[in-house]
Design a protein around this motif. Sequence first.
Motif, PDB file in Angstrom:
ATOM      1  N   LYS A 222     -11.504  -0.067  28.333  1.00 57.01           N
ATOM      2  CA  LYS A 222     -11.405   0.358  29.912  1.00 57.01           C
ATOM      3  C   LYS A 222      -9.777   0.094  30.160  1.00 57.01           C
ATOM      4  N   GLU A 223      -9.187  -0.799  29.669  1.00 59.19           N
ATOM      5  CA  GLU A 223      -7.878  -1.023  29.975  1.00 59.19           C
ATOM      6  C   GLU A 223      -6.833  -0.008  29.412  1.00 59.19           C
ATOM      7  N   MET A 224      -7.439   0.786  28.416  1.00 54.27           N
ATOM      8  CA  MET A 224      -6.559   1.602  27.592  1.00 54.27           C
ATOM      9  C   MET A 224      -7.116   3.326  28.118  1.00 54.27           C
ATOM     10  N   GLY A 225      -8.223   3.165  28.691  1.00 58.91           N
ATOM     11  CA  GLY A 225      -8.838   4.423  29.221  1.00 58.91           C
ATOM     12  C   GLY A 225      -9.075   5.324  27.730  1.00 58.91           C
ATOM     13  N   LEU A 226      -9.819   4.626  26.995  1.00 61.29           N
ATOM     14  CA  LEU A 226     -10.551   5.543  25.714  1.00 61.29           C
ATOM     15  C   LEU A 226     -11.770   4.949  25.210  1.00 61.29           C
ATOM     16  N   THR A 227     -11.952   5.551  24.197  1.00 60.96           N
ATOM     17  CA  THR A 227     -13.336   5.372  23.434  1.00 60.96           C
ATOM     18  C   THR A 227     -12.940   5.226  22.064  1.00 60.96           C
ATOM     19  N   PHE A 228     -13.292   3.853  21.528  1.00 63.52           N
ATOM     20  CA  PHE A 228     -12.941   3.746  20.130  1.00 63.52           C
ATOM     21  C   PHE A 228     -14.043   4.684  19.154  1.00 63.52           C
ATOM     22  N   VAL A 229     -13.569   5.223  18.310  1.00 62.17           N
ATOM     23  CA  VAL A 229     -14.705   5.815  17.215  1.00 62.17           C
ATOM     24  C   VAL A 229     -14.980   4.824  16.252  1.00 62.17           C
ATOM     25  N   GLY A 230     -16.022   5.208  15.423  1.00 60.67           N
ATOM     26  CA  GLY A 230     -16.822   4.150  14.727  1.00 60.67           C
ATOM     27  C   GLY A 230     -16.267   4.460  13.377  1.00 60.67           C
ATOM     28  N   LEU A 231     -16.713   3.241  12.573  1.00 58.41           N
ATOM     29  CA  LEU A 231     -16.089   3.269  11.032  1.00 58.41           C
ATOM     30  C   LEU A 231     -17.365   3.009  10.385  1.00 58.41           C
ATOM     31  N   ALA A 232     -17.369   3.445   9.112  1.00 62.23           N
ATOM     32  CA  ALA A 232     -18.567   3.563   8.342  1.00 62.23           C
ATOM     33  C   ALA A 232     -18.809   2.289   7.520  1.00 62.23           C
ATOM     34  N   HIS A 233     -17.809   1.348   7.543  1.00 59.42           N
ATOM     35  CA  HIS A 233     -17.965   0.299   6.704  1.00 59.42           C
ATOM     36  C   HIS A 233     -17.781  -0.900   7.948  1.00 59.42           C
ATOM     37  N   ASP A 234     -17.876  -2.280   7.458  1.00 58.31           N
ATOM     38  CA  ASP A 234     -17.737  -3.502   8.412  1.00 58.31           C
ATOM     39  C   ASP A 234     -16.000  -3.215   8.749  1.00 58.31           C
ATOM     40  N   PRO A 235     -15.899  -3.210  10.255  1.00 54.59           N
ATOM     41  CA  PRO A 235     -14.418  -3.281  10.531  1.00 54.59           C
ATOM     42  C   PRO A 235     -13.487  -4.424  10.073  1.00 54.59           C
ATOM     43  N   GLN A 236     -14.296  -5.616   9.747  1.00 56.49           N
ATOM     44  CA  GLN A 236     -13.530  -6.669   9.432  1.00 56.49           C
ATOM     45  C   GLN A 236     -13.051  -6.773   7.807  1.00 56.49           C
ATOM     46  N   VAL A 237     -13.552  -5.533   6.998  1.00 59.07           N
ATOM     47  CA  VAL A 237     -13.160  -5.614   5.601  1.00 59.07           C
ATOM     48  C   VAL A 237     -12.132  -4.426   5.492  1.00 59.07           C
ATOM     49  N   MET A 238     -11.616  -3.763   6.520  1.00 57.00           N
ATOM     50  CA  MET A 238     -10.598  -2.749   6.271  1.00 57.00           C
ATOM     51  C   MET A 238      -9.497  -3.039   5.703  1.00 57.00           C
ATOM     52  N   GLY A 239      -8.885  -4.095   5.713  1.00 54.72           N
ATOM     53  CA  GLY A 239      -7.729  -4.418   4.786  1.00 54.72           C
ATOM     54  C   GLY A 239      -7.962  -4.678   3.424  1.00 54.72           C
ATOM     55  N   ALA A 240      -9.165  -5.287   3.104  1.00 51.00           N
ATOM     56  CA  ALA A 240      -9.756  -5.020   1.703  1.00 51.00           C
ATOM     57  C   ALA A 240     -10.083  -3.940   1.037  1.00 51.00           C
ATOM     58  N   LEU A 241     -10.654  -3.141   2.017  1.00 50.75           N
ATOM     59  CA  LEU A 241     -10.895  -1.825   1.520  1.00 50.75           C
ATOM     60  C   LEU A 241      -9.502  -0.764   1.144  1.00 50.75           C
ATOM     61  N   GLY A 242      -8.800  -1.198   2.080  1.00 46.50           N
ATOM     62  CA  GLY A 242      -7.439  -0.366   1.856  1.00 46.50           C
ATOM     63  C   GLY A 242      -6.743  -0.964   0.686  1.00 46.50           C
ATOM     64  N   ALA A 243      -6.859  -2.281   0.386  1.00 46.76           N
ATOM     65  CA  ALA A 243      -6.151  -2.719  -0.987  1.00 46.76           C
ATOM     66  C   ALA A 243      -6.947  -2.000  -2.067  1.00 46.76           C
ATOM     67  N   ALA A 244      -8.029  -2.123  -2.186  1.00 41.27           N
ATOM     68  CA  ALA A 244      -8.990  -1.550  -3.096  1.00 41.27           C
ATOM     69  C   ALA A 244      -8.665  -0.230  -3.580  1.00 41.27           C
ATOM     70  N   LEU A 245      -8.448   0.441  -2.566  1.00 40.15           N
ATOM     71  CA  LEU A 245      -7.961   2.097  -2.586  1.00 40.15           C
ATOM     72  C   LEU A 245      -6.538   2.239  -3.037  1.00 40.15           C
ATOM     73  N   PHE A 246      -5.879   1.280  -2.715  1.00 33.47           N
ATOM     74  CA  PHE A 246      -4.575   1.259  -3.487  1.00 33.47           C
ATOM     75  C   PHE A 246      -4.682   0.973  -4.850  1.00 33.47           C
ATOM     76  N   ALA A 247      -5.402  -0.145  -5.066  1.00 29.66           N
ATOM     77  CA  ALA A 247      -5.670  -0.310  -6.434  1.00 29.66           C
ATOM     78  C   ALA A 247      -6.161   0.846  -7.354  1.00 29.66           C
ATOM     79  N   GLN A 248      -6.858   1.391  -6.715  1.00 33.56           N
ATOM     80  CA  GLN A 248      -7.637   2.607  -7.438  1.00 33.56           C
ATOM     81  C   GLN A 248      -6.246   3.692  -7.619  1.00 33.56           C
ATOM     82  N   LYS A 249      -5.500   3.816  -6.706  1.00 36.18           N
ATOM     83  CA  LYS A 249      -4.524   4.901  -6.986  1.00 36.18           C
ATOM     84  C   LYS A 249      -3.401   4.389  -7.890  1.00 36.18           C
ATOM     85  N   ALA A 250      -3.139   3.026  -8.206  1.00 31.96           N
ATOM     86  CA  ALA A 250      -2.304   2.471  -9.035  1.00 31.96           C
ATOM     87  C   ALA A 250      -2.805   2.675 -10.608  1.00 31.96           C
ATOM     88  N   LEU A 251      -4.075   2.397 -10.661  1.00 30.44           N
ATOM     89  CA  LEU A 251      -4.900   2.557 -11.763  1.00 30.44           C
ATOM     90  C   LEU A 251      -4.807   4.102 -12.271  1.00 30.44           C
TER      91      LEU A 251
END
Lengths: 280, 270
Positions: B228-257
């Motif tokens: 309401k405050e920002m006048g927008l509607t958030f889009v959804g995420l396919a995974h638990d929004p609380q694990v986005m940081g860990a998911l991103g870290a895993a993706l960077f792990a994949q790329k590094a490997l």
Amino acid sequence: GCDHNRRLFDNWRFADLKTGFHRMLFVPYSSSEPSLVQFRNELDRLKTFLESTFDTTITRKKLLESIGLYNKKRALLREIAQTRLTENPPISGAEFMSLMHAVVTIPVEAAIDLLSRLAQALSHRSVDRPKDLTRLFIMGNCLEEISRVELMEDCGALVVADSICLGSRYYTTGVSRSGNLMDNLVRRYLKNISCPRMMDDYQGRMERIKHTVDQYRAEAIIMEKVEFCTMMTGESYICSHEMHKAAIPTITLTRELYGGGIGQSRTRIQAFLEKVKNRL
Amino acid sequence: MIVAGIDIGSLTAKAVLLQNGQVVASHIERVRTTTLLSAREVLDAVIAQAHISPTQIKHICATGYGRMSIPFVHSNISEISCHGMGTFFSNPSVRTIIDIGGQDCKVIVIDDTGMVDDFVMNDKCAAGTGRTLEIMAHTLGIDLEALGTFALKSRRPLPISNKCSIFMELEVMQFLYQGKKPQHIAHGITLSIAKRIAGLAGKITVKNNICISGGVSKNRAVVRDIEKEMGLTFVGLAHDPQVMGALGAALFAQKALSKAQGKTNDLRGI
């Protein structure tokens, strides 16, 4: 340059601290001709005060000798700073700041000796570093914490150039030894050094920053701002906009002088460097 | 190929396992007394969940404030980059992430490869974060998990300052002494957080689509008030929004490997 220092001086006077003597030198905020005259008057008064306090005479010969020593010190610092132009500089940003701490603290003759030996040693020094460090330019007001620069470099960077008081602003220009020496001192401090406290040269500062970034092949700029510093608040706003136009990535970090918050700083610095690497 | 991402935050630790680019396990745990304990616990939990042995994990990447203190990880990336990459993987249309964690909040703008374009974080004060909601829930005498539902019952939020959690708590106590309805107080709290987030987001140029991540994204009242405050509607995420940081870290792990195995030089995007 700021109200904090001026009010601190008032507190010293009020507390009547037995430091031997205390005096405030009022430096103008502009380099216009009237400002140069005003600053000349201030330096004359300072000279008279020092002569009467220490029962001495500051002759032209003594002034010439002192200017010569400080010019020599600054020239040696410039020589060492220029080693950072290379692909793999022999001295890191943190080491350079440690050096600055030393040479502004010890007597000038000892500093010249130290710098001469160091310049010699650096010509043979080779440092083993990771290849993908981001070359950084740092700027700010009161940036003197070596640990701060170490933190930046620990996150995957190498500080190669700067615009800080305990850095290039200290050694970039010397004092002319011909003509009126007092006028030359005035010109050196008001005309030839530009820091955020100076009101009439922000465009000149921006151009010099861009030039130095280009010369030292810096890939990004970190602007350091001590909390509540109004000078740097204004400067960092202008600089971030100007550097954005020049496609130079910047970030402004606010910190308390000798304060904590290392975890938060590390996160910001690391994220910024990751973002910069992504652009390259 | 199995890789892991660990996110050690101020209040919770998260871990995600990726196998051949797919999420096969994730876990969230309250942090322990040491970073090492927290990291071991969440990693052990995802290993058990996926029924694998620890030696099958070929690269572990850590993020979060505790990332520097985990000796058994192979790399560490800032949580800003990890949140960007994690949310992009979860919804490739996302270009701005509002992440509200335990003690910090950030707004991250990413490009069309999931890499960070710009970001802004809160200053030292933890006002407007999960910690604030914990304190306020305790002051109101309700469970943290119930705070959002409680606030949703109100349409008349009481004005509450958003500058400092301590002052916020004092204001809440004052309202309680005055006999104000708790749901209106709760709504005042969530609105106060929303205003703080909107102020933070105003410091950079946000791009559509915008999503919300972090533990506070599960508070429906905060989400409603930010939208309401920002006048927008958030889009959804396919995974638990609380694990986005860990998911991103895993993706960077994949790329590094992948890079280490000579499969790609490109650490940008996915």
